[in-house]
Design a protein around this motif. Structure first.
Motif, PDB file in Angstrom:
ATOM      1  N   LYS A  81      12.189  13.259  23.640  1.00 45.07           N
ATOM      2  CA  LYS A  81      11.358  12.430  22.768  1.00 45.07           C
ATOM      3  C   LYS A  81      10.735  11.325  23.591  1.00 45.07           C
ATOM      4  N   SER A  82       9.436  11.451  23.801  1.00 39.70           N
ATOM      5  CA  SER A  82       8.751  10.526  24.696  1.00 39.70           C
ATOM      6  C   SER A  82       8.753   9.108  24.162  1.00 39.70           C
TER       7      SER A  82
ATOM      8  N   GLN B 291       3.946  20.197  20.817  1.00 42.32           N
ATOM      9  CA  GLN B 291       4.649  21.332  20.225  1.00 42.32           C
ATOM     10  C   GLN B 291       3.710  22.137  19.325  1.00 42.32           C
TER      11      GLN B 291
ATOM     12  N   TYR C 256       2.989  14.745  30.371  1.00 38.46           N
ATOM     13  CA  TYR C 256       3.784  15.286  29.266  1.00 38.46           C
ATOM     14  C   TYR C 256       3.320  16.688  28.882  1.00 38.46           C
TER      15      TYR C 256
ATOM     16  N   GLN D 214       4.111  11.992  19.880  1.00 38.71           N
ATOM     17  CA  GLN D 214       3.448  12.673  20.987  1.00 38.71           C
ATOM     18  C   GLN D 214       4.023  14.061  21.223  1.00 38.71           C
ATOM     19  N   GLN D 215       5.352  14.168  21.127  1.00 39.59           N
ATOM     20  CA  GLN D 215       5.996  15.449  21.361  1.00 39.59           C
ATOM     21  C   GLN D 215       5.536  16.499  20.355  1.00 39.59           C
ATOM     22  N   GLU D 216       5.404  16.101  19.087  1.00 36.61           N
ATOM     23  CA  GLU D 216       4.997  17.060  18.055  1.00 36.61           C
ATOM     24  C   GLU D 216       3.575  17.562  18.272  1.00 36.61           C
TER      25      GLU D 216
ATOM     26  N   MET E 140       5.665  19.973  29.196  1.00 40.44           N
ATOM     27  CA  MET E 140       5.907  20.863  28.066  1.00 40.44           C
ATOM     28  C   MET E 140       5.531  22.303  28.422  1.00 40.44           C
TER      29      MET E 140
ATOM     30  N   HIS F   7       9.691  22.410  26.554  1.00 40.34           N
ATOM     31  CA  HIS F   7      10.163  21.375  25.630  1.00 40.34           C
ATOM     32  C   HIS F   7      10.038  20.023  26.313  1.00 40.34           C
ATOM     33  N   LEU F   8      10.178  18.980  25.538  1.00 40.33           N
ATOM     34  CA  LEU F   8      10.107  17.622  26.047  1.00 40.33           C
ATOM     35  C   LEU F   8      11.203  16.780  25.414  1.00 40.33           C
TER      36      LEU F   8
END
Length: 276
Positions: free
Chosen positions: A136-137, A61, A124, A56-58, A128, A133-134
């Protein structure tokens, strides 16, 4: 005698019209997110990203690194909240006329559950956009599940979450192959060829989503059964499970998610929004 004010002639949009417009932005946001997610997963299946499947983070990003990325993230977050508002209206105001029978309440409960999931995604995306930044969800989710498993009745709750995800998977697959989803897109402006194309896009897209939700639910149920939070899988874990079956399997599901993203963009442009 006073002249009538020009402001009196201005017709303000109704709350219903505002909600419908917001929901359409939500459909577009969901489509955009799935295009990015499916695209990254397709790259992993082709070996472009090595063996790294996206989380999810990527996804956020990747959006952030696009031109006007911060603005896109805010638009995605706001759009997802519009989808949440629409889902909650479906659940609590019964805009789909499902009624108060057991089956109707189950469907309305699914609308609420869907809204909660996309509410987390909106959170999220907004985080972000705000912080840049986040954490790692996926790791945060697994940690929360692990903590929940150690609480009284925690295994039961996690098991129920798994059953809800499995039920959601079944609903997605049923909608895909029964054609129930076809009432959500206004196909009147389409030609017959376009109608068939959009219909098959919906079938493929909903099937891909159903597979991912099913994998999540299965591992969540196993985690509850074994009291082991490490067995829980987020989106990245689901993609890893598919990749273990072969890159072709991951590629098929990934392309399905891309097609789902395109279908949601079509729905954003030609929606059928009932009940308000």
């Amino acid at each position: 005698m006073e002249a009538p004010s020009a402001l009196a002639d201005i017709e303000l949009p109704s709350p219903a019209a505002g909600l419908k417009a917001w929901a359409r932005v939500g459909f577009a946001s969901i489509g955009f997110v799935h295009l990015v997610l499916g695209g990254l997963a397709t790259m992993a299946a082709l070996g472009v990203r090595g063996s790294d499947t996206p989380n999810q983070q990527e996804v956020f990003q990747t959006i952030q690194h696009m031109p006007l990325g911060q603005l896109l993230l805010w638009l995605v977050a706001g759009g997802l909240l519009g989808y949440v508002a629409w889902r909650l209206a479906q659940a609590f105001f019964d805009t789909e006329s499902k009624g108060a029978s057991m089956q109707g309440l189950a469907v309305r409960g699914f609308y609420c559950f869907s809204g909660m999931i996309y509410g987390l995604l909106a959170y999220y995306a907004g985080k972000m956009a705000w912080y840049g930044h986040l954490p790692k969800s996926g790791e945060a989710s697994r940690s929360a599940m692990q903590n929940l498993l150690h609480h009284p009745h925690g295994q039961t709750i996690v098991g129920l979450i798994g059953l809800v995800l499995l039920s959601a998977s079944g609903i997605q697959l049923y909608r895909a192959w029964s054609g129930k989803f076809d009432t959500d897109v206004n196909s009147r402006p389409f030609t017959n060829v376009q109608r068939r194309l959009v219909y098959h896009m919906g079938q493929i897209g909903y099937s891909a989503r159903g597979i991912v939700l099913g994998i999540m639910g299965y591992f969540c149920f196993l985690a509850a059964q074994h009291a082991n939070g490490n067995e829980i899988r987020d989106t990245e874990g689901c993609f890893n499970a598919l990749q273990a079956m072969g890159p072709q399997v991951l590629g098929i599901v990934a392309v399905g998610l891309v097609i789902y993203g395109l279908y949601m963009l079509v729905q954003a442009r030609f929606p059928i929004l009932r009940g308000i």
